[in-house]
Every structure is written in structure tokens, then in C-alpha cells.
Design a protein around this motif. Structure first.
Motif, PDB file in Angstrom:
ATOM      1  N   ARG A 170       0.838  -1.198   0.000  1.00  0.00           N
ATOM      2  CA  ARG A 170       0.000   0.000   0.000  1.00  0.00           C
ATOM      3  C   ARG A 170       0.879   1.256   0.000  1.00  0.00           C
ATOM      4  N   GLN A 171       2.015   1.208   0.661  1.00  0.00           N
ATOM      5  CA  GLN A 171       2.898   2.367   0.764  1.00  0.00           C
ATOM      6  C   GLN A 171       3.422   2.828  -0.600  1.00  0.00           C
ATOM      7  N   LEU A 172       3.408   1.938  -1.593  1.00  0.00           N
ATOM      8  CA  LEU A 172       3.902   2.318  -2.919  1.00  0.00           C
ATOM      9  C   LEU A 172       2.993   3.321  -3.618  1.00  0.00           C
ATOM     10  N   VAL A 173       1.722   3.347  -3.267  1.00  0.00           N
ATOM     11  CA  VAL A 173       0.815   4.300  -3.900  1.00  0.00           C
ATOM     12  C   VAL A 173       0.668   5.588  -3.097  1.00  0.00           C
ATOM     13  N   VAL A 174       1.009   5.533  -1.820  1.00  0.00           N
ATOM     14  CA  VAL A 174       0.934   6.734  -0.989  1.00  0.00           C
ATOM     15  C   VAL A 174       2.017   7.710  -1.442  1.00  0.00           C
ATOM     16  N   GLY A 175       1.605   8.861  -1.875  1.00  0.00           N
ATOM     17  CA  GLY A 175       2.562   9.878  -2.316  1.00  0.00           C
ATOM     18  C   GLY A 175       3.087   9.679  -3.727  1.00  0.00           C
ATOM     19  N   ALA A 176       2.669   8.613  -4.397  1.00  0.00           N
ATOM     20  CA  ALA A 176       3.097   8.397  -5.785  1.00  0.00           C
ATOM     21  C   ALA A 176       2.308   9.342  -6.685  1.00  0.00           C
ATOM     22  N   PRO A 177       2.905   9.791  -7.785  1.00  0.00           N
ATOM     23  CA  PRO A 177       2.155  10.641  -8.712  1.00  0.00           C
ATOM     24  C   PRO A 177       0.903   9.913  -9.210  1.00  0.00           C
ATOM     25  N   GLU A 178      -0.205  10.643  -9.277  1.00  0.00           N
ATOM     26  CA  GLU A 178      -1.471  10.050  -9.727  1.00  0.00           C
ATOM     27  C   GLU A 178      -1.345   9.394 -11.089  1.00  0.00           C
ATOM     28  N   GLU A 179      -0.592  10.034 -11.987  1.00  0.00           N
ATOM     29  CA  GLU A 179      -0.440   9.508 -13.344  1.00  0.00           C
ATOM     30  C   GLU A 179       0.259   8.152 -13.339  1.00  0.00           C
ATOM     31  N   VAL A 180       1.201   7.972 -12.431  1.00  0.00           N
ATOM     32  CA  VAL A 180       1.916   6.695 -12.314  1.00  0.00           C
ATOM     33  C   VAL A 180       0.967   5.618 -11.814  1.00  0.00           C
ATOM     34  N   VAL A 181       0.226   5.918 -10.768  1.00  0.00           N
ATOM     35  CA  VAL A 181      -0.712   4.945 -10.214  1.00  0.00           C
ATOM     36  C   VAL A 181      -1.771   4.586 -11.261  1.00  0.00           C
ATOM     37  N   ALA A 182      -2.285   5.583 -11.967  1.00  0.00           N
ATOM     38  CA  ALA A 182      -3.320   5.339 -12.981  1.00  0.00           C
ATOM     39  C   ALA A 182      -2.782   4.503 -14.143  1.00  0.00           C
ATOM     40  N   ALA A 183      -1.505   4.648 -14.463  1.00  0.00           N
ATOM     41  CA  ALA A 183      -0.917   3.899 -15.582  1.00  0.00           C
ATOM     42  C   ALA A 183      -0.789   2.415 -15.275  1.00  0.00           C
ATOM     43  N   VAL A 184      -0.790   2.055 -14.010  1.00  0.00           N
ATOM     44  CA  VAL A 184      -0.624   0.657 -13.610  1.00  0.00           C
ATOM     45  C   VAL A 184      -2.014   0.041 -13.421  1.00  0.00           C
ATOM     46  N   ALA A 185      -2.668  -0.205 -14.531  1.00  0.00           N
ATOM     47  CA  ALA A 185      -4.021  -0.770 -14.529  1.00  0.00           C
ATOM     48  C   ALA A 185      -3.956  -2.260 -14.854  1.00  0.00           C
ATOM     49  N   TYR A 186      -2.984  -2.950 -14.304  1.00  0.00           N
ATOM     50  CA  TYR A 186      -2.758  -4.363 -14.581  1.00  0.00           C
ATOM     51  C   TYR A 186      -2.119  -5.007 -13.367  1.00  0.00           C
TER      52      TYR A 186
END
Length: 193
Positions: A170-186
């Protein structure tokens, strides 16, 4: 993950303590690799050997890992290395590599991402032209070998994580750029806790 947590002997505690010191939490992949701390150490040493004295930059390696993760649909490494790539090359570059939308990226980034993708999808499909594209963006034969070895090691590491169900922390998405998180749709969903 699909395996139970290993017994907490001294080598396992040492792995967990290292994570707590560096990251503030014990990574899910560490809990998996803790079944064989000696194998974890050997894998870490092999990755370090390829990186040591390498002409590849930190950005080059981040592109290779992010593209490898994207081609394999490995959400764990995509999130971890997508964050790193965003800090090195910008959010747009990281999101582009992670989503496969590389046309607008710098030629070197595009070439490295394309190389990693073809290697993941079918290493027997690589051609002399693929290598020529790497040379055309400034990589010499040593760097090309290092890029290949780095991708191969990442494939081995992530295959263990993915096949045995390690969920991205879960810590990998906290503070990560939204665009990066959104790009990982797999890949596997982020761990609930």
C-alpha cells in the motif's frame, strides 16, 4: 501472498530489520523472499553486480525495469520503479513507459523501453535491428549487454514475486504521482493493509 510467513529466525529478522530501516515497513516481497534469505542475498548481489561500474544511468535502469514490469503486467515492480522513474525523469515519462505510450518520449527512453518489451514478450524475436536501434541512441555493446542482463534479472525476480502472489505494498501508492498509479491498470491489486 500464497505462502505463509516464514519462521522468524535470525536471517529472517535481519531481512525485516533492513526493510524497517530503509523503508519504515516490511515489504510484502521481503516476506516472500524470507523463505530463503540466502537466495534473496544472491539475487540482490547479482543485480548489484550488473549495476556496479555500469555505463547505464539510474534513469536507464529505471526505464528498463518499468518497461519490463509493464510488459509482464507486474504491478508490484511497476509501482515501485514507476515512482523511481518519475523522480528521475518526470511523471509523464514514467506514466508513458508504464502504459506503453512511448511515442512522445525521448529517443533513448523509447529504445530502452522497446528493447525491454520485446525481450519480455519473446526473446527469440529480437533482431539485429533492435540492437542497432540501441546503438543509434548512444548505447555501446557493453551497455546493451548490461541492459539485457538487467532485464533478465528483473524477470527472474518478478516471476517469483508474481507467481507466489506478492501484492504491491500500500505504501507504494501513498505519495506516488497520480499519473503513475493510474498507468498501472494491470497485475495484482495493491495490498489492503
Amino acid at each position: 501472498m500464497f505462502l505463509d510467513e516464514p519462521p522468524h529466525d535470525d536471517p529472517v529478522r535481519a531481512l525485516y530489520d533492513a526493510d524497517l530501516e530503509s523503508d519504515g515497513y516490511v515489504n510484502n516481497l521481503t516476506r516472500l523472499w524470507a523463505w530463503r534469505p540466502d537466495v534473496n542475498d544472491a539475487a540482490t548481489a547479482a543485480r548489484a553486480a550488473v549495476s556496479r561500474d555500469s555505463a547505464l544511468t539510474d534513469e536507464d535502469r529505471a526505464v528498463l525495469v518499468a518497461a519490463t514490469a509493464a510488459a509482464r503486467h507486474d504491478s508490484y515492480c511497476a509501482l515501485a520503479w514507476g515512482r523511481r522513474l518519475a523522480s528521475l525523469a518526470g511523471t509523464a515519462t514514467a506514466a508513458g513507459v508504464l502504459s506503453g505510450a512511448v511515442d512522445a518520449l525521448a529517443p533513448r527512453t523509447r529504445a530502452l523501453a522497446a528493447w525491454a518489451t520485446v525481450v519480455v514478450q519473446d526473446p527469440n524475436a529480437t533482431t539485429a535491428e533492435d540492437v542497432a536501434r540501441l546503438r543509434a541512441v548512444g548505447l555501446g555493446d557493453r551497455e546493451i549487454f548490461e541492459a539485457m542482463a538487467f532485464v533478465a534479472q528483473r524477470l527472474a525476480f518478478s516471476t517469483v514475486n508474481d507467481a507466489l502472489g506478492a501484492e504491491p505494498d500500500r505504501q507504494l501508492v501513498v505519495g506516488a504521482p497520480e499519473e503513475v498509479v493510474a498507468a498501472v491498470a494491470y497485475g495484482r491489486p495493491v495490498a489492503a493493509e
